[in-house]
Design a protein around this motif. Sequence first.
Motif, PDB file in Angstrom:
ATOM      1  N   GLY A  34       0.855  -1.386   0.015  1.00 45.07           N
ATOM      2  CA  GLY A  34       0.066   0.046  -0.012  1.00 45.07           C
ATOM      3  C   GLY A  34       0.800   1.301   0.293  1.00 45.07           C
ATOM      4  N   ALA A  79      -7.556   4.624   3.902  1.00 49.81           N
ATOM      5  CA  ALA A  79      -7.606   3.421   3.188  1.00 49.81           C
ATOM      6  C   ALA A  79      -6.318   3.623   2.510  1.00 49.81           C
ATOM      7  CB  ALA A  79      -8.873   3.945   2.203  1.00 49.81           C
ATOM      8  N   ARG A  80      -5.074   3.922   2.726  1.00 49.43           N
ATOM      9  CA  ARG A  80      -4.019   3.817   2.174  1.00 49.43           C
ATOM     10  C   ARG A  80      -3.520   2.331   2.023  1.00 49.43           C
ATOM     11  NH1 ARG A  80      -2.828   5.353   6.970  1.00 49.43           N
ATOM     12  NH2 ARG A  80      -1.507   4.197   8.246  1.00 49.43           N
ATOM     13  N   SER A  81      -3.801   1.662   2.690  1.00 47.58           N
ATOM     14  CA  SER A  81      -3.471   0.093   2.605  1.00 47.58           C
ATOM     15  C   SER A  81      -4.147  -0.534   1.279  1.00 47.58           C
ATOM     16  CB  SER A  81      -3.693  -0.745   3.779  1.00 47.58           C
ATOM     17  OG  SER A  81      -5.290  -0.773   3.900  1.00 47.58           O
ATOM     18  N   ARG A  82      -5.118   0.042   0.784  1.00 47.02           N
ATOM     19  CA  ARG A  82      -5.681  -0.410  -0.242  1.00 47.02           C
ATOM     20  C   ARG A  82      -5.272   0.155  -1.520  1.00 47.02           C
ATOM     21  NH1 ARG A  82     -12.037  -0.058   1.899  1.00 47.02           N
ATOM     22  NH2 ARG A  82     -11.221   2.107   1.593  1.00 47.02           N
ATOM     23  N   ARG A  84      -2.795  -0.151  -3.741  1.00 44.54           N
ATOM     24  CA  ARG A  84      -1.448  -1.094  -4.033  1.00 44.54           C
ATOM     25  C   ARG A  84      -0.365  -0.525  -4.807  1.00 44.54           C
ATOM     26  NH1 ARG A  84      -2.396  -4.388   0.048  1.00 44.54           N
ATOM     27  NH2 ARG A  84      -4.183  -5.430   0.331  1.00 44.54           N
ATOM     28  N   TYR A  92      -6.329   8.360  -6.745  1.00 42.49           N
ATOM     29  CA  TYR A  92      -7.078   8.186  -5.540  1.00 42.49           C
ATOM     30  C   TYR A  92      -7.440   9.436  -4.947  1.00 42.49           C
ATOM     31  CZ  TYR A  92      -6.975   3.036  -5.946  1.00 42.49           C
ATOM     32  OH  TYR A  92      -7.135   1.890  -6.047  1.00 42.49           O
TER      33      TYR A  92
END
Length: 196
Positions: A34, A79-82, A84, A92
């Motif tokens: 992420g 939501a930074r882990s999503r 990729r 985003y």
Amino acid sequence: MPVIAPVPASRPARARASAQDAGGAMAEGTAVEGTSVDFLTETYRAHYRSLLGLAALLLDDTASCEDVVQEAFIRVHSARSRVRDPEKTLAYLRQTVVNLSRSTLRRRILGLKLLSRPLPNVASAEEGAYEQLERDDLIQAMRGLQRRQREVLVLRYFADMSEAEVARTLGISAGSVKAYASRGIAALRTAMEALQ
């Protein structure tokens, strides 16, 4: 309000350097967990003005644009882990700015629709309480009247009947209706003054 034209995206130097290996090529097979907080923050700082310009194209006031851009950063940060691929961080952010701008416009339109409707003609709480007290006093005073006076006043003023209709309903003359109404109002006035 001047519109700030979006600036072409340039990738921050530190992020470029970390993504390359010693030979200068992109490291193959590297699993990205992420977008990192540092990369997201750098992207946000580098593109803040262009994101603000994007919001300005959709909204009409600076304060709302700034709020939308900051909210977009907070949402992408959460939501930074999503995200990729770090290369898509800016995309985003932009998409979130557009979505939040649309939501802001929808809320404004809904607010305008609600404001354009006439407000119901409702008394304030204080007025309602005062009217209830007056109504209670009136009912109590009406109970103290003679039966025929009460009947004439109720039919004449509450049922909004004419003197002739009251006379026919009660089976009395129009003159008697006038006399009962006159004496009833006088007695009612005296009783109301006594209650207050």
